[in-house]
Design an enzyme around this catalytic site. Sequence first.
Site, PDB file in Angstrom:
ATOM      1  CE  LYS A  39     -12.719  -4.659  -3.259  1.00  9.94           C
ATOM      2  NZ  LYS A  39     -13.165  -4.863  -1.899  1.00  9.94           N
TER       3      LYS A  39
ATOM      4  CE  LYS B 272      -4.324  -1.940   1.278  1.00 10.76           C
ATOM      5  NZ  LYS B 272      -4.902  -2.701   2.370  1.00 10.76           N
TER       6      LYS B 272
ATOM      7  CE  LYS C 209      -4.820  -8.854  -5.183  1.00 17.27           C
ATOM      8  NZ  LYS C 209      -5.384  -8.851  -3.826  1.00 17.27           N
TER       9      LYS C 209
HETATM   10  P1  ADP Z   1      -9.275  -6.107  -3.005  1.00 16.73           P
HETATM   11  O1  ADP Z   1      -7.849  -6.575  -3.202  1.00 16.73           O
HETATM   12  O2  ADP Z   1      -9.985  -5.956  -4.278  1.00 16.73           O
HETATM   13  O3  ADP Z   1      -9.370  -4.875  -2.110  1.00 16.73           O
HETATM   14  P2  ADP Z   1     -10.207  -7.483  -0.654  1.00 16.73           P
HETATM   15  O4  ADP Z   1      -8.913  -7.180   0.025  1.00 16.73           O
HETATM   16  O5  ADP Z   1     -11.430  -6.774  -0.180  1.00 16.73           O
HETATM   17  O6  ADP Z   1     -10.019  -7.269  -2.225  1.00 16.73           O
HETATM   18  O7  ADP Z   1     -10.454  -9.057  -0.589  1.00 16.73           O
HETATM   19  C1  ADP Z   1     -11.548  -9.732  -0.035  1.00 16.73           C
HETATM   20  C2  ADP Z   1     -11.349 -11.221  -0.193  1.00 16.73           C
HETATM   21  O8  ADP Z   1     -11.223 -11.569  -1.575  1.00 16.73           O
HETATM   22  C3  ADP Z   1     -10.055 -11.725   0.474  1.00 16.73           C
HETATM   23  O9  ADP Z   1     -10.296 -13.012   1.014  1.00 16.73           O
HETATM   24  C4  ADP Z   1      -9.086 -11.822  -0.661  1.00 16.73           C
HETATM   25  O10 ADP Z   1      -8.070 -12.758  -0.439  1.00 16.73           O
HETATM   26  C5  ADP Z   1      -9.991 -12.243  -1.808  1.00 16.73           C
HETATM   27  N1  ADP Z   1      -9.450 -11.770  -3.093  1.00 16.73           N
HETATM   28  C6  ADP Z   1      -9.299 -10.478  -3.468  1.00 16.73           C
HETATM   29  N2  ADP Z   1      -8.798 -10.393  -4.717  1.00 16.73           N
HETATM   30  C7  ADP Z   1      -8.596 -11.667  -5.128  1.00 16.73           C
HETATM   31  C8  ADP Z   1      -8.100 -12.235  -6.337  1.00 16.73           C
HETATM   32  N3  ADP Z   1      -7.723 -11.488  -7.371  1.00 16.73           N
HETATM   33  N4  ADP Z   1      -8.044 -13.579  -6.429  1.00 16.73           N
HETATM   34  C9  ADP Z   1      -8.448 -14.370  -5.400  1.00 16.73           C
HETATM   35  N5  ADP Z   1      -8.927 -13.889  -4.237  1.00 16.73           N
HETATM   36  C10 ADP Z   1      -9.021 -12.557  -4.092  1.00 16.73           C
END
Ligand code: ADP
Length: 323
Positions: A192, A110, A189
């Site tokens: 958001k 971050k 990956k």
């Molecule tokens: P972001 O990275 O979009 O902010 P979050 O941190 O809110 O997503 O993730 C919420 C859940 O979704 C977590 O368990 C995270 O490991 C899973 N997750 C997020 N992005 C992915 C991805 N590209 N592939 C697999 N799992 C994901």
Amino acid sequence: MRVLSGIQPSGRPHLGNYFGALRQYINLQAGNDPFYFIASYHALTAIQEPELLREYTMGVAIDFLALGLDPKQAALFTQQDVPEVTELTWILSCVTPMGLLERAVSYKDKIAQGLSPNHGLFAYPVLQAADILIYLSDLVPVGQDQKQHLEMTRDIAGKFNQQFEEVFVIPEPYILDSTAVVPGIDGRKMSKSYGNEIGIFEEGKALKKKVMSIVTDSAPVEAPKDPSRSTPFLLLKLFASDEETAEWEARYKAGGMGYGEVKKRLFQLIDEYFAPYRERRRELETDTDYVMDVLKEGGLRARAVAQQVMHRVREATGLRTTY
Ligand code: ADP
Ligand code: TRP
């Protein structure tokens, strides 16, 4: 078995969230004792606009229910309905070595993205440990990116148990290899924070435009192609039957197939797969009272467990209250 997971209300959930986490939440409901929550305290490290936080929180609750979360089986709640987690966070902070937090990859990431860090962002993994430990959770379904946070949670639980009493269960992560990292439209990956996501509830023209904009290499149509390195194929695999996946794999390898073709099919598959959930979502949107009731009831269920565990934590640490 206590299954627990959380997702930040930091935007609308995407395909990575669905295949990496949400689908497992739903599949693990039956026969377990699942707690799923909306991690608003965590989101506050980045989102500091009250209207937006409220909107996303409600949005995520509706998304969960639309995708099949059954409030009779699982408690669905917001993190702030169990304020005891912030108390536990402090207590766990006092057994968490600084070095452990300094090694956190997500914090470093971050910062690399240019976020100016607040203390909340640094302490984020301790709050996550409190979320998990306060319900004596056994199993935590997440995507690969959360693996380190789970390791930190296990370390912190061990430190507490050793220093005080064996109060906490050491939780296991539940990460499926096949969906551990879902790629986004730029091949990184899906996240958001990278702005490369395809939303679960996107549809029609907007969805098609997103899918058609997935980045591919510039190999000519005739050339044989490697499916294992191709984002449209990796996404298609999540939706298509095994037979269809095998057919596309063969077509990639044979050459004579353009990426436009596979993207069109991917668009159809995504659109069809989520159609019933979109329908359900539209209904729920008009019944926000029901959604609030679900959150309230889930919060009460979760808080009752948290309060019991906190009683043990206070006793174990010598933090006896006077009432
Ligand atoms: P972001 O990275 O979009 O902010 P979050 O941190 O809110 O997503 O993730 C919420 C859940 O979704 C977590 O368990 C995270 O490991 C899973 N997750 C997020 N992005 C992915 C991805 N590209 N592939 C697999 N799992 C994901
Ligand atoms: N950090 C997680 C994410 O960004 C969200 C989260 C907060 C979480 N607390 C948790 C996930 C407890 C699992 C268990 O995705």
